[in-house]
Design an enzyme around this catalytic site. Structure first.
Site, PDB file in Angstrom:
ATOM      1  N   ASN A  26      -5.760  17.651  23.625  1.00  0.00           N
ATOM      2  CA  ASN A  26      -5.906  17.183  22.127  1.00  0.00           C
ATOM      3  C   ASN A  26      -6.227  15.704  22.485  1.00  0.00           C
ATOM      4  OD1 ASN A  26      -5.697  16.975  19.640  1.00  0.00           O
ATOM      5  ND2 ASN A  26      -3.398  17.230  19.412  1.00  0.00           N
ATOM      6  N   LYS A  28      -6.668  13.924  19.853  1.00  0.00           N
ATOM      7  CA  LYS A  28      -6.083  13.443  18.258  1.00  0.00           C
ATOM      8  C   LYS A  28      -7.283  12.478  18.022  1.00  0.00           C
ATOM      9  CE  LYS A  28      -1.469  14.186  19.977  1.00  0.00           C
ATOM     10  NZ  LYS A  28      -0.034  13.777  20.164  1.00  0.00           N
ATOM     11  N   HIS A 118      -0.110  21.414  14.147  1.00  0.00           N
ATOM     12  CA  HIS A 118       0.521  20.563  14.990  1.00  0.00           C
ATOM     13  C   HIS A 118       1.538  19.652  13.905  1.00  0.00           C
ATOM     14  CE1 HIS A 118       0.639  16.929  17.367  1.00  0.00           C
ATOM     15  NE2 HIS A 118      -0.147  17.503  18.219  1.00  0.00           N
ATOM     16  N   GLU A 120       2.079  16.692  13.931  1.00  0.00           N
ATOM     17  CA  GLU A 120       1.388  15.489  13.093  1.00  0.00           C
ATOM     18  C   GLU A 120       0.832  15.972  11.865  1.00  0.00           C
ATOM     19  OE1 GLU A 120       0.577  13.283  17.332  1.00  0.00           O
ATOM     20  OE2 GLU A 120      -1.001  13.910  16.243  1.00  0.00           O
ATOM     21  N   GLU A 188       5.695  22.807  21.027  1.00  0.00           N
ATOM     22  CA  GLU A 188       5.841  21.439  21.161  1.00  0.00           C
ATOM     23  C   GLU A 188       7.138  20.786  20.545  1.00  0.00           C
ATOM     24  OE1 GLU A 188       1.613  19.188  21.762  1.00  0.00           O
ATOM     25  OE2 GLU A 188       1.913  19.746  19.881  1.00  0.00           O
ATOM     26  N   GLY A 194       5.033  12.311  23.189  1.00  0.00           N
ATOM     27  CA  GLY A 194       4.704  11.088  23.541  1.00  0.00           C
ATOM     28  C   GLY A 194       6.109  10.200  23.837  1.00  0.00           C
ATOM     29  N   SER A 234       4.932  15.257  26.451  1.00  0.00           N
ATOM     30  CA  SER A 234       4.896  14.449  27.377  1.00  0.00           C
ATOM     31  C   SER A 234       4.379  15.130  28.944  1.00  0.00           C
ATOM     32  CB  SER A 234       6.200  13.769  27.699  1.00  0.00           C
ATOM     33  OG  SER A 234       6.634  12.999  26.575  1.00  0.00           O
TER      34      SER A 234
END
Length: 276
Positions: A26, A28, A118, A120, A188, A194, A234
């Site tokens: 991904n 992004k 997702h 985000e 996730e 991250g 991660s």
């Protein structure tokens, strides 16, 4: 006359279903279309040099919308086996939805997978479970495979324990999908994305098993056994094999590490450094 003993079917275990691992990158909001072309070329060369078997481990990239046509053209022209994915899709088929991209548009670009839900998008854009389900249904209706993302925040984990929120999110998405739909689930944990502090393989497997139990209860054994569950958060070449040794984890949704050709290639080659 055959006097051999007849096995009792009730005591026979079903053969294990082989699920082809999926390594999904991904990107992004990174790479313009020229950078995307260069990246995919380098990735293809790296995997070719490593004699990568795409039938053993599937590899997919998820560029920004503006890169999709360029990457599609490259994959088709060079007959590359890398699958193409999109990072989002509109729940609407067409109409006055400024800025939205429909599933039909993505289908025309040979997109195979679409990420929906997702964290985000859920957090930064306020997408509800219902919206995520509608996006997943839009992808399926247009002949593509949604990658349904589920995951909990640190606060969710503290309040509800492991798996509760991901299970709830998956159930909501399933309620929008037809019985014959093909989909991928990506777990996730938001607290790991991250952060450099991923979930342990045991933690990820606990949630993966809970998600597969939901699939088995709501869609039956065939769907539960065939559906791939990915881990994301991660992920790196140093830890990916430890996740994919788990019985209920079938790949990885890779974020930051997917922007580095050598690292992403090593992640895709995880079978070469799996230890028993």
């Amino acid at each position: 006359m055959n006097d051999a003993p007849v096995a009792d079917p009730a005591t026979q275990s079903a053969p294990a279903v082989k699920r082809t691992p999926l390594i999904a990158g991904n990107w992004k909001m990174n790479f313009d279309h020229l950078q995307a072309i260069a990246f995919v070329q380098k990735l293809a060369w790296s995997l070719k040099d490593a004699q990568h078997n795409y039938g053993e481990v599937e590899v997919a990239v998820f560029p920004p919308f503006t890169d999709l046509r360029s990457v599609q053209t490259l994959l088709a022209a060079d007959k590359l086996a890398v699958a193409l994915g999109a990072q989002d899709v509109s729940p609407h088929a067409a109409g006055a939805y400024t800025g939205d991209i429909s599933a039909a548009m993505l289908s025309k670009l040979d997109v195979r997978y679409i990420i929906v839900g997702h964290s985000e998008r859920r957090g930064g854009h306020g997408e509800s479970d219902e919206t995520v389900g509608l996006k997943a249904r839009a992808a399926v209706t247009a002949g593509m495979v949604p990658v349904i993302c589920v995951g909990e925040t640190a606060e969710d984990l503290e309040a509800h324990g492991a798996a509760a929120i991901p299970v709830q999110q998956l159930q909501a998405a399933l309620s929008q999908l037809p019985a014959e739909a093909e989909f991928v689930v990506a777990y996730e944990p938001v607290w790991a994305i991250g952060s450099g502090d991923p979930a342990t393989p045991a933690q990820a497997e606990e949630v993966g098993k809970a998600l597969r139990d939901v699939l088995r209860a709501e869609r039956g054994d065939a769907v539960a056994d065939a559906t791939r569950i990915l881990y994301g958060g991660s992920v790196a070449s140093q830890n990916v094999a430890s996740y994919l040794k788990q019985p209920n984890l079938d790949g990885a949704l890779v974020g930051g590490a997917s922007l580095k050709v050598d690292e992403f290639s090593r992640i895709a080659q995880f079978t070469k450094h799996v230890t028993v």
